[in-house]
Write a protein that holds these residues in place. Sequence first.
Motif, short mmCIF file in Angstrom:
data_model
loop_
_atom_site.label_atom_id
_atom_site.label_comp_id
_atom_site.label_asym_id
_atom_site.label_seq_id
_atom_site.Cartn_x
_atom_site.Cartn_y
_atom_site.Cartn_z
N SER A 25 122.95 56.60 -18.07
CA SER A 25 123.34 58.21 -17.72
C SER A 25 123.46 59.09 -19.05
O SER A 25 123.10 60.08 -19.22
N MET A 26 124.20 58.26 -19.97
CA MET A 26 124.54 58.98 -21.07
C MET A 26 123.28 59.05 -22.06
O MET A 26 122.97 60.18 -22.52
N GLU A 27 122.34 58.19 -22.13
CA GLU A 27 121.13 58.34 -22.80
C GLU A 27 120.25 59.36 -22.10
O GLU A 27 119.78 59.89 -22.96
N ALA A 28 120.18 59.37 -20.95
CA ALA A 28 119.37 60.34 -20.14
C ALA A 28 120.01 61.92 -20.36
O ALA A 28 119.15 62.63 -21.03
N ALA A 29 121.22 61.95 -20.55
CA ALA A 29 121.74 63.37 -20.74
C ALA A 29 121.73 63.57 -22.13
O ALA A 29 121.49 65.04 -22.54
N MET A 30 121.36 62.63 -23.15
CA MET A 30 121.35 62.89 -24.41
C MET A 30 120.15 63.74 -24.76
O MET A 30 120.21 64.58 -25.69
N PHE A 31 119.03 63.22 -24.20
CA PHE A 31 117.88 63.99 -24.41
C PHE A 31 117.94 65.56 -23.78
O PHE A 31 117.42 66.41 -24.97
#
Length: 279
Positions: A25-31
């Motif tokens: 979820s962090m990776e998705a949030a990052m974009f």
Amino acid sequence: AKETGKARCVIYNHEKFTQPEHDVSMEAAMFQAVRDGEFLLHYQPIVDARSRQIMGFEALMRWARPGQGMVSPSQFIPMAESNGLINLLGAWALKSACVQIKRFEEIAGRPLYVSVNVSPRQFRNDQFLDIMDEAMALSGLDGQQLLLEITEGILMSDPEHAEALLHAMTARNVRIAIDDFGTGYSSLAYLKRFPIATLKIDRAFIKDVPTSVKDVAICNVVLSLASHLNLSTVAEGVENEEQLEFLAAHGCGLIQGYHTGRPLLPDDIIALLKSQQTS
Ligand code: C2E
Ligand code: CA
Ligand code: CA
Ligand code: CA
């Protein structure tokens, strides 16, 4: 990159970092965060060890994640490095920091430099030189006011590429610092081969000086090595007066750490520079 040259200022408690619950979820949030401008830069003073005057700043990235406070760069930089976002974030950081330092200089009324971290993936990117040129053109910063911090590993993984890139930087008067010096695969051969200007002594070696005999020995050897090779030195993570005095007495030129200044938002740096103007 978006928001070129702009600093996004958000109010938050900058010393409290949150732990990410799920990396996915962090990776998705990052974009999304890149799109929404949730990344910002803090600036940590780098001071002359003797006069204690501010000579420059290291730009340190922060992610103000809504509802979750600050995410530490040690959490999101490795992820950005693996998913490629570091190229976008790094280009933004470089441009933003160069523009910001010009504003700091206007307040201070004297030249200052900025130190910017460059990750391995950015360093390998073919466009890196163009991005650097853009940052300098956009800001009007002189090459000598820009210091790029890289780690030892970057140089040895592709020495031919590194050599070409470093010489192109040197031609622009941009200086190179070895970050976290002494913690990597410390082959000293690269100090001979590459045009390095500065060694940043890692906090791991500073933490227990002057009490630890081993750390004192390591610091002295690094400072002596730097002096003989005509390199400047920055001690990282200086947290107290004893450390500072030891380092100043043993020839370390520059000091960075909580004792001489925490990483701060641009507005707080401006207030600090203004408060020092009359002295
Ligand atoms: P670094 O380049 O070694 O940066 C120094 C770290 O030490 C920073 O952590 C800084 O806040 C912290 N520090 C400074 N003074 C003290 C002190 O007196 N005591 C202690 N305990 N710590 C101190 P930060 O800001 O969390 O950054 C962590 C790492 O994330 C950096 O380590 C750097 O490797 C990476 N990083 C930060 N910003 C960027 C960026 O814009 N690009 C890239 N590629 N990496 C970045
Ligand atoms: Ca650094
Ligand atoms: Ca460092
Ligand atoms: Ca470090």
